[in-house]
Design a protein around this motif. Structure first.
Motif, PDB file in Angstrom:
ATOM      1  N   TYR A 204      31.551 -28.570   5.251  1.00  0.00           N
ATOM      2  CA  TYR A 204      31.300 -27.490   6.202  1.00  0.00           C
ATOM      3  C   TYR A 204      30.784 -28.039   7.541  1.00  0.00           C
ATOM      4  CZ  TYR A 204      31.920 -24.782   1.998  1.00  0.00           C
ATOM      5  OH  TYR A 204      32.457 -24.244   0.850  1.00  0.00           O
ATOM      6  N   LEU A 205      30.032 -29.141   7.503  1.00  0.00           N
ATOM      7  CA  LEU A 205      29.646 -29.799   8.751  1.00  0.00           C
ATOM      8  C   LEU A 205      30.884 -30.336   9.466  1.00  0.00           C
ATOM      9  CD1 LEU A 205      27.629 -31.017  10.773  1.00  0.00           C
ATOM     10  CD2 LEU A 205      27.415 -32.990   9.220  1.00  0.00           C
ATOM     11  N   LEU A 206      31.767 -30.961   8.708  1.00  0.00           N
ATOM     12  CA  LEU A 206      33.009 -31.469   9.304  1.00  0.00           C
ATOM     13  C   LEU A 206      33.856 -30.328   9.853  1.00  0.00           C
ATOM     14  CD1 LEU A 206      33.856 -34.104   6.561  1.00  0.00           C
ATOM     15  CD2 LEU A 206      33.168 -34.602   8.911  1.00  0.00           C
ATOM     16  N   ALA A 320      37.826 -34.930  -5.443  1.00  0.00           N
ATOM     17  CA  ALA A 320      38.794 -35.757  -6.165  1.00  0.00           C
ATOM     18  C   ALA A 320      40.201 -35.614  -5.597  1.00  0.00           C
ATOM     19  CB  ALA A 320      38.791 -35.388  -7.649  1.00  0.00           C
ATOM     20  N   THR A 321      40.552 -34.404  -5.160  1.00  0.00           N
ATOM     21  CA  THR A 321      41.847 -34.185  -4.512  1.00  0.00           C
ATOM     22  C   THR A 321      41.605 -33.725  -3.086  1.00  0.00           C
ATOM     23  OG1 THR A 321      41.886 -31.938  -5.408  1.00  0.00           O
ATOM     24  CG2 THR A 321      43.071 -33.624  -6.640  1.00  0.00           C
ATOM     25  N   PRO A 322      42.392 -34.197  -2.111  1.00  0.00           N
ATOM     26  CA  PRO A 322      42.088 -33.908  -0.707  1.00  0.00           C
ATOM     27  C   PRO A 322      42.399 -32.491  -0.260  1.00  0.00           C
ATOM     28  CG  PRO A 322      44.098 -35.206  -0.886  1.00  0.00           C
ATOM     29  CD  PRO A 322      43.516 -35.138  -2.269  1.00  0.00           C
ATOM     30  N   GLY A 323      43.339 -31.824  -0.929  1.00  0.00           N
ATOM     31  CA  GLY A 323      43.838 -30.542  -0.434  1.00  0.00           C
ATOM     32  C   GLY A 323      42.791 -29.474  -0.187  1.00  0.00           C
ATOM     33  N   PRO A 324      41.955 -29.106  -1.175  1.00  0.00           N
ATOM     34  CA  PRO A 324      41.002 -28.008  -0.972  1.00  0.00           C
ATOM     35  C   PRO A 324      39.994 -28.272   0.143  1.00  0.00           C
ATOM     36  CG  PRO A 324      41.313 -28.422  -3.309  1.00  0.00           C
ATOM     37  CD  PRO A 324      42.012 -29.534  -2.586  1.00  0.00           C
ATOM     38  N   ALA A 325      39.425 -29.480   0.206  1.00  0.00           N
ATOM     39  CA  ALA A 325      38.444 -29.783   1.249  1.00  0.00           C
ATOM     40  C   ALA A 325      39.082 -29.775   2.627  1.00  0.00           C
ATOM     41  CB  ALA A 325      37.783 -31.137   0.972  1.00  0.00           C
ATOM     42  N   ILE A 326      40.291 -30.328   2.736  1.00  0.00           N
ATOM     43  CA  ILE A 326      40.998 -30.310   4.011  1.00  0.00           C
ATOM     44  C   ILE A 326      41.351 -28.883   4.400  1.00  0.00           C
ATOM     45  CG2 ILE A 326      43.211 -30.914   5.082  1.00  0.00           C
ATOM     46  CD1 ILE A 326      42.954 -33.659   3.852  1.00  0.00           C
ATOM     47  N   ALA A 327      41.718 -28.062   3.409  1.00  0.00           N
ATOM     48  CA  ALA A 327      42.020 -26.659   3.703  1.00  0.00           C
ATOM     49  C   ALA A 327      40.797 -25.933   4.255  1.00  0.00           C
ATOM     50  CB  ALA A 327      42.530 -25.959   2.440  1.00  0.00           C
ATOM     51  N   GLN A 328      39.616 -26.195   3.684  1.00  0.00           N
ATOM     52  CA  GLN A 328      38.398 -25.544   4.167  1.00  0.00           C
ATOM     53  C   GLN A 328      38.046 -26.005   5.577  1.00  0.00           C
ATOM     54  OE1 GLN A 328      36.464 -23.069   2.846  1.00  0.00           O
ATOM     55  NE2 GLN A 328      35.437 -23.172   4.824  1.00  0.00           N
ATOM     56  N   ALA A 329      38.014 -27.325   5.785  1.00  0.00           N
ATOM     57  CA  ALA A 329      37.699 -27.844   7.117  1.00  0.00           C
ATOM     58  C   ALA A 329      38.747 -27.404   8.132  1.00  0.00           C
ATOM     59  CB  ALA A 329      37.609 -29.370   7.074  1.00  0.00           C
ATOM     60  N   ALA A 331      40.629 -24.684   8.018  1.00  0.00           N
ATOM     61  CA  ALA A 331      40.491 -23.260   8.316  1.00  0.00           C
ATOM     62  C   ALA A 331      39.362 -23.024   9.310  1.00  0.00           C
ATOM     63  CB  ALA A 331      40.235 -22.479   7.030  1.00  0.00           C
ATOM     64  N   MET A 332      38.252 -23.742   9.152  1.00  0.00           N
ATOM     65  CA  MET A 332      37.151 -23.623  10.117  1.00  0.00           C
ATOM     66  C   MET A 332      37.580 -24.124  11.491  1.00  0.00           C
ATOM     67  SD  MET A 332      33.921 -24.812   7.742  1.00  0.00           S
ATOM     68  CE  MET A 332      32.718 -24.594   9.082  1.00  0.00           C
ATOM     69  N   GLY A 333      38.332 -25.236  11.501  1.00  0.00           N
ATOM     70  CA  GLY A 333      38.797 -25.767  12.765  1.00  0.00           C
ATOM     71  C   GLY A 333      39.723 -24.801  13.479  1.00  0.00           C
TER      72      GLY A 333
END
Length: 395
Positions: A204-206, A320-329, A331-333
Motif C-alpha cells: 500500500y505504501l508502494l 509468492a505470486t506477483p499478480g495480486p500485489a501488482i494489481a493492488q499497487a 489500481a492505486m497508481g
C-alpha cells in the motif's frame, strides 16, 4: 528453457511498446479530438475520466483474477481488446459514443497494464536480476513512436480518425502474435483467496508512491499538448512534441535505471526522482517560450521515469505470486492517473491551466517524502546472483 526465457523477455518488451503506442496515440492527438467534435477542456476531462474509470474498474477486479488465472491468460485476451477499443475510439462520431468507446478502451487497457507488469515481474524473477525499468523503457519507445507518428500525421494532414484507427488496426494482430511468448506464473505457495485478500503493508505504501508518479505522468500525457498550444502559444506540431520529448527522458532513465538501482538502491533513486520532478516541472510552468518548456519536459521525464517500474518491481516480490500485489499497487497508481487529469481539467476552468498544473510540483515533493519510508534492503528475488549462477539464464 533458456530460449523460451529470452523469447518471453522480448515478448514482454513488445507488449509494453505496443501499449505505449496505443495510449500515446490517443493522448498526442487530444488537441485534434477537441477540434473534431468542438470539445471544451472540461469535456476532455470527462472523456479522460471515462477512460480512467474504465481502467480502474478492471484493475480493482484484477487481484482475484490474477491470483486464479495468471498474467498470460489475461494478456492474450486483453491485448487484442485494447487495440479494438482504440479503433472504436477513432470512429466515434459524437460525444456519447466517444465516452462509451473511451470507457471500453480504458477497461481493456486496465487488464493489459496490470497483466503486463505481472508478466514482467515473472520474467524478472526468472532472470534473478532487476529488469522492470528496461521493460518500462519499451513503453517509452511506444509513446515516442506515437508522438512521432502523430506529428507526422499532422504535417501530412491526416485526421484524428485516420491516425488513431491506423495504429489500432496494426496493433491488433501484433498483440495476437505476441500472446504466444508469455510465461506462466510460478505455482503459488498460498491459496488464491489468501493472496487476493491479505497483502503486506508495503504494497500500500508502494501504491501511494505510484499514485503520485502516475498523477504526474497522466498530467503530462493528457494536458501538456493543450498547455503548450493554448497557454504558451506553440504551433500544434510543436505542442505535440512535448509528450514524446518527455518520453525520451523517461526512456533514457529507464534504460539505465536497473543498473543505477543495483548501485544506489530504491530509496536514493526515488528521493532524487521526486526532487527532479518538482524542480523541472516548475521550469515548465514558468517557461518564457515553448521551446524552453519542451526542453524542460525532457528532464521531468528523466526524473519521474524510474518511480513506477521500481514500485511495481518491489510489489511483485511482496507475495509468492506477483499478480495480486501488482494489481493492488497498480489500481492505486491508476487512481492517480484517473484523478490528476480530471482535477486539472476542472481547476483550469476555475483558475487557469498553468495554475492547475502546479499540482505536479507538489506531487514530486510527495514522492521524495514517501520514499524515505521504504526499506533500505533490496528484496532477494531481484538481487543479482553470482555470475556463475546467472550465466545459464542470460545465455
Amino acid at each position: 528453457m533458456t530460449r523460451d526465457l529470452r523469447i518471453a523477455r522480448y515478448g514482454a518488451v513488445l507488449t509494453f511498446v505496443l501499449s505505449g503506442l496505443m495510449v500515446g496515440t490517443m493522448t498526442v492527438r487530444i488537441p485534434a479530438l477537441t477540434d473534431k467534435l468542438g470539445l471544451s477542456e472540461s469535456t476532455i476531462g470527462l472523456i479522460l475520466l471515462a477512460w480512467g474509470l474504465g481502467a480502474l474498474v478492471t484493475m480493482q477486479s484484477m487481484r482475484r483474477i490474477m491470483a486464479r488465472t495468471g498474467s498470460r491468460a489475461v494478456l492474450r485476451v486483453g491485448g487484442p481488446l485494447t487495440a479494438a477499443g482504440l479503433v472504436a475510439l477513432a470512429f466515434a462520431p459524437n460525444l456519447p459514443l466517444l465516452l462509451a468507446a473511451a470507457a471500453f478502451f480504458g477497461m481493456a487497457f486496465g487488464t493489459v497494464d496490470i497483466a503486463m507488469n505481472a508478466q514482467g515481474s515473472t520474467v524478472e524473477r526468472a532472470y534473478r536480476r532487476p529488469l522492470m525499468n528496461g521493460l518500462h523503457a519499451g513503453w517509452c519507445v511506444g509513446a515516442i513512436s506515437a508522438g512521432a507518428v502523430g506529428s507526422l500525421s499532422i504535417v501530412l494532414g491526416l485526421s484524428f480518425t485516420a491516425n488513431v484507427a491506423l495504429v489500432g488496426l496494426v496493433s491488433l494482430p501484433a498483440m495476437l502474435l505476441i500472446g504466444r511468448t508469455y510465461l506462466p506464473e510460478p505455482p503459488a505457495r498460498e491459496s488464491a483467496t489468501t493472496t487476493a485478500r491479505r497483502l503486506p503493508p508495503i504494497v500500500y505504501l508502494l501504491g501511494a508512491i505510484m499514485f503520485f508518479a502516475f498523477m504526474v505522468e497522466g498530467t503530462v500525457a493528457d494536458w501538456n499538448g493543450l498547455f503548450m498550444r493554448n497557454t504558451l502559444g506553440a504551433p500544434e506540431a510543436l505542442a505535440a512534441l512535448g509528450y514524446p520529448v518527455f518520453e525520451v527522458g523517461m526512456l533514457l532513465a529507464r534504460l539505465t535505471g536497473d543498473r543505477l538501482r543495483a548501485r544506489f538502491g530504491v530509496r536514493g533513486i526515488m528521493t532524487l526522482s521526486g526532487l527532479a520532478t518538482a524542480g523541472f516541472f516548475t521550469v515548465v510552468l514558468v517557461a518564457p517560450a515553448p521551446l524552453v518548456a519542451v526542453f524542460a519536459m525532457f528532464f521531468v521525464g528523466l526524473g519521474v521515469a524510474t518511480v513506477s517500474p521500481m514500485t511495481l518491481s518491489l510489489a511483485g516480490t511482496a507475495t509468492a505470486t506477483p499478480g495480486p500485489a501488482i494489481a493492488q499497487a497498480g489500481a492505486m497508481g491508476y487512481a492517480g492517473l484517473l484523478m490528476g487529469p480530471v482535477v486539472i481539467g476542472f481547476l483550469s476552468d476555475v483558475t487557469s491551466l498553468r495554475t492547475a498544473l502546479g499540482i505536479a510540483v507538489v506531487l514530486g515533493v510527495l514522492i521524495t517524502v514517501a520514499a524515505r519510508f521504504l526499506p533500505r534492503e533490496e528484496p532477494a528475488a531481484v538481487t543479482p546472483l553470482p555470475t556463475r549462477e546467472r550465466e545459464p539464464i542470460a545465455a
